[in-house]
Design a protein around this motif. Structure first.
Motif, PDB file in Angstrom:
ATOM      1  N   SER A 101     -36.269  45.119 104.836  1.00 39.05           N
ATOM      2  CA  SER A 101     -36.511  43.968 105.330  1.00 39.05           C
ATOM      3  C   SER A 101     -37.491  44.080 106.306  1.00 39.05           C
ATOM      4  O   SER A 101     -38.501  43.212 106.734  1.00 39.05           O
ATOM      5  CB  SER A 101     -35.296  43.434 106.175  1.00 39.05           C
ATOM      6  OG  SER A 101     -34.831  44.463 107.027  1.00 39.05           O
ATOM      7  N   SER A 102     -37.715  45.515 107.072  1.00 38.36           N
ATOM      8  CA  SER A 102     -38.974  45.428 108.078  1.00 38.36           C
ATOM      9  C   SER A 102     -40.191  45.556 107.465  1.00 38.36           C
ATOM     10  O   SER A 102     -41.188  45.350 108.241  1.00 38.36           O
ATOM     11  CB  SER A 102     -38.514  46.934 108.700  1.00 38.36           C
ATOM     12  OG  SER A 102     -38.760  47.934 107.601  1.00 38.36           O
ATOM     13  N   SER A 171     -40.528  39.286 111.609  1.00 38.33           N
ATOM     14  CA  SER A 171     -39.818  40.564 111.447  1.00 38.33           C
ATOM     15  C   SER A 171     -40.707  41.521 112.409  1.00 38.33           C
ATOM     16  O   SER A 171     -40.069  42.775 112.573  1.00 38.33           O
ATOM     17  CB  SER A 171     -39.671  40.804 110.039  1.00 38.33           C
ATOM     18  OG  SER A 171     -41.172  41.023 109.538  1.00 38.33           O
ATOM     19  N   LEU A 172     -41.921  41.422 112.409  1.00 40.40           N
ATOM     20  CA  LEU A 172     -42.822  42.566 112.982  1.00 40.40           C
ATOM     21  C   LEU A 172     -42.648  42.545 114.713  1.00 40.40           C
ATOM     22  O   LEU A 172     -42.772  43.764 115.466  1.00 40.40           O
ATOM     23  CB  LEU A 172     -44.114  42.544 112.776  1.00 40.40           C
ATOM     24  CG  LEU A 172     -44.151  42.884 111.176  1.00 40.40           C
ATOM     25  CD1 LEU A 172     -46.063  42.721 111.248  1.00 40.40           C
ATOM     26  CD2 LEU A 172     -43.884  44.478 111.192  1.00 40.40           C
ATOM     27  N   LYS A 174     -41.362  42.694 118.295  1.00 37.46           N
ATOM     28  CA  LYS A 174     -40.303  43.518 118.893  1.00 37.46           C
ATOM     29  C   LYS A 174     -39.396  42.514 119.894  1.00 37.46           C
ATOM     30  O   LYS A 174     -38.388  42.996 120.137  1.00 37.46           O
ATOM     31  CB  LYS A 174     -40.912  44.466 119.869  1.00 37.46           C
ATOM     32  CG  LYS A 174     -41.723  45.789 119.143  1.00 37.46           C
ATOM     33  CD  LYS A 174     -42.304  46.586 120.501  1.00 37.46           C
ATOM     34  CE  LYS A 174     -42.992  47.630 119.783  1.00 37.46           C
ATOM     35  NZ  LYS A 174     -43.471  48.750 121.177  1.00 37.46           N
ATOM     36  N   GLY A 356     -45.235  48.125 112.590  1.00 36.34           N
ATOM     37  CA  GLY A 356     -45.877  48.033 111.086  1.00 36.34           C
ATOM     38  C   GLY A 356     -47.119  48.832 111.096  1.00 36.34           C
ATOM     39  O   GLY A 356     -47.934  48.463 109.913  1.00 36.34           O
TER      40      GLY A 356
END
Length: 387
Positions: A101-102, A171-172, A174, A356
Motif C-alpha cells: 500500500s505504501s 499515502s506518502l 507523513k 518514497g
C-alpha cells in the motif's frame, strides 16, 4: 535512409538530457559533494515556487493566442486520456505485482503522469533545427512547436497538481493520520426503542455521509489545487488570449516588457535545474531500495509500450473522425505525449513529502535510463507516421 535520418534527428534532444543528467549525478557524488540531499531539496523548493510557474507563464503568454487555443481544443482531451489510461494501467500493475500500500500512489503517479513539459520543450526545438526534420521551415516549426509544447506543459501541470499530487499525498504524506481524523461529528443520543428502529438507518447513513465528506475534504487538500505552477498557467492564459494584456507585456515594444523578460530569465532556469536535481537523485537508485523488480518492469511496460500503442490508436482515431487537423507537428506532439517518461514533478512531490524518495529514485533510474532508447525509437516512428 529516411528512417536513419529521422533516427538521428530524434536522438539529439535525448542525448542533451542524458548529458545534463550525468552532470547532476557527478555533482552529487561523495567526491564532489555539491548536490547533497539538502541542496537538492532546496533546489526543488525553488523550482516549485519560482522556476516552474515563471516558465509556464512566460511560455504561454508569449505563444498562446485565443485563435490557437481554439484550433488546439483536442489537446486537453488527449492529455486527460494519457492520465486516465495511465491510471488504469497503473491499477493493473498494482494488482498483478501485489504492490504494498505504501507504493501504490507512487505507481499510480509514475504510470499516469508523463513528462509533458520539459521533454517536449527540449525535444521539439532540437528536432526542428535538424536538417532532416519532416516539419518544414525551422523557424516556423520552432515557433509552433514552442506554442504546442507550452500548452502541453501548462495542461500537464494543472492535471499533475490537481490529480496526481492529491493521490500521492494520501499515502506518502507523513501527516495522513492527522488528515484522516474526523472531528465534530455529533453524537447520537439514546432514543426510545420505538423510535430507534425507525431512525437507525437514517442516522447511520447521515453519519457515514458526513464522515465521507470530511475525509475527502481533508485528503483533497484543496489549497494545493492552486499550486504555483497552476497559478502561472492561469496568468499565462489570461495574458496570452486577452490582447490588451498581451500588447502591454509581450513583444519588443511592450511598455511592461521588463516583467516578461524577467519571467523568461527565471523560467529558463527550470529545465536545467530539474534535470540536474534528477541526476543527483538517480544516484540513490544505484544504492537500491526495497522496491521489487516486477513493479519497475510493470511501470516501464506501461510507459514505453502500452501507452504509446494506445496513443497511436487515440490520435489516429481522432484524425480519422475529423477531431484533429492534419498538422504533422501537432500530430507528432499528440503522439509523443503518450511516450514520455514519468513526470519529474513526481520526484519533487516525493521529496516535499519526505517519503518514497529511495523507491522513486530507483524507478527514475531505470525509466530515464531506458528513455534514451525508447524516446528515440518512438520519436523516429512517430515522425515517419505523420510525415
Amino acid at each position: 535512409m529516411e528512417l536513419w535520418r529521422l533516427f538521428v534527428a530524434a536522438s539529439v534532444p535525448v542525448l542533451k538530457v542524458l548529458l545534463l543528467t550525468a552532470v547532476g549525478s557527478f555533482l552529487a557524488t561523495s567526491r564532489v559533494n555539491i548536490l547533497v540531499k539538502d541542496a537538492r531539496k532546496h533546489l526543488n523548493l525553488v523550482t516549485f515556487f519560482v522556476f516552474n510557474p515563471t516558465l509556464v507563464y512566460s511560455s504561454l503568454s508569449s505563444t498562446i493566442t485565443f485563435k490557437l487555443m481554439v484550433s488546439l481544443w483536442f489537446m486537453p482531451i488527449n492529455i486527460l486520456l494519457t492520465f486516465l489510461l495511465g491510471s488504469l494501467l497503473g491499477w493493473a500493475v498494482i494488482q498483478i505485482t501485489r504492490a504494498p500500500s505504501s507504493l501504490r500512489s507512487l505507481i499510480f503517479g509514475c504510470c499516469s503522469a508523463g513528462n509533458l513539459g520539459y521533454m517536449l520543450i527540449i525535444i521539439i526545438p532540437a528536432i526542428c533545427k535538424e536538417k532532416h526534420s519532416p516539419f518544414g521551415n525551422p523557424e516556423v516549426c520552432n515557433k509552433l512547436g514552442l506554442a504546442y509544447s507550452s500548452l502541453s506543459m501548462a495542461l500537464g501541470v494543472i492535471f499533475m497538481w490537481m490529480y496526481v499530487y492529491n493521490i500521492m499525498r494520501m499515502s506518502l504524506s507523513k501527516k495522513t493520520t492527522e488528515d484522516d481524523e474526523i472531528n465534530g461529528i455529533p453524537e447520537v443520543t439514546p432514543q426510545p426503542e420505538a423510535l430507534r428502529e425507525q431512525t437507525s438507518t437514517m442516522v447511520s447513513g447521515s453519519v457515514k455521509l458526513i464522515t465521507f465528506l470530511k475525509k475527502m475534504s481533508g485528503k483533497a487538500n484543496l489549497k494545493k489545487l492552486l499550486a504555483p505552477s497552476t497559478i502561472g498557467a492561469i496568468i499565462g492564459f489570461i495574458v496570452g488570449v486577452i490582447p490588451p494584456f498581451r500588447r502591454a507585456l509581450t513583444g519588443e515594444g511592450a511598455p511592461l516588457r521588463v516583467i516578461q523578460d524577467s519571467a523568461v530569465l527565471l523560467g529558463n532556469g527550470a529545465i536545467p535545474t530539474v534535470i540536474l536535481v534528477m541526476g543527483g537523485n538517480l544516484l540513490r537508485g544505484f544504492r537500491g531500495s526495497e522496491i521489487r523488480v516486477p513493479i519497475i518492469i510493470g511501470i516501464i511496460v506501461v510507459r514505453y509500450i502500452a501507452l504509446p500503442l494506445l496513443g497511436i490508436a487515440v490520435v489516429k482515431g481522432a484524425i480519422r473522425f475529423g477531431l484533429v487537423h492534419k498538422d504533422p507537428l501537432y500530430n507528432f506532439i499528440l503522439l509523443l505525449q503518450f511516450a514520455v517518461p514519468p513526470a519529474l514533478n513526481i520526484s519533487t512531490m516525493a521529496q516535499l513529502f519526505g517519503a518514497g524518495e529511495s523507491e522513486c529514485s530507483v524507478i527514475f533510474l531505470w525509466a530515464y535510463g531506458l528513455a534514451s532508447v525508447s524516446l528515440t525509437l518512438w520519436s523516429t516512428f512517430f515522425m515517419w507516421l505523420v510525415s
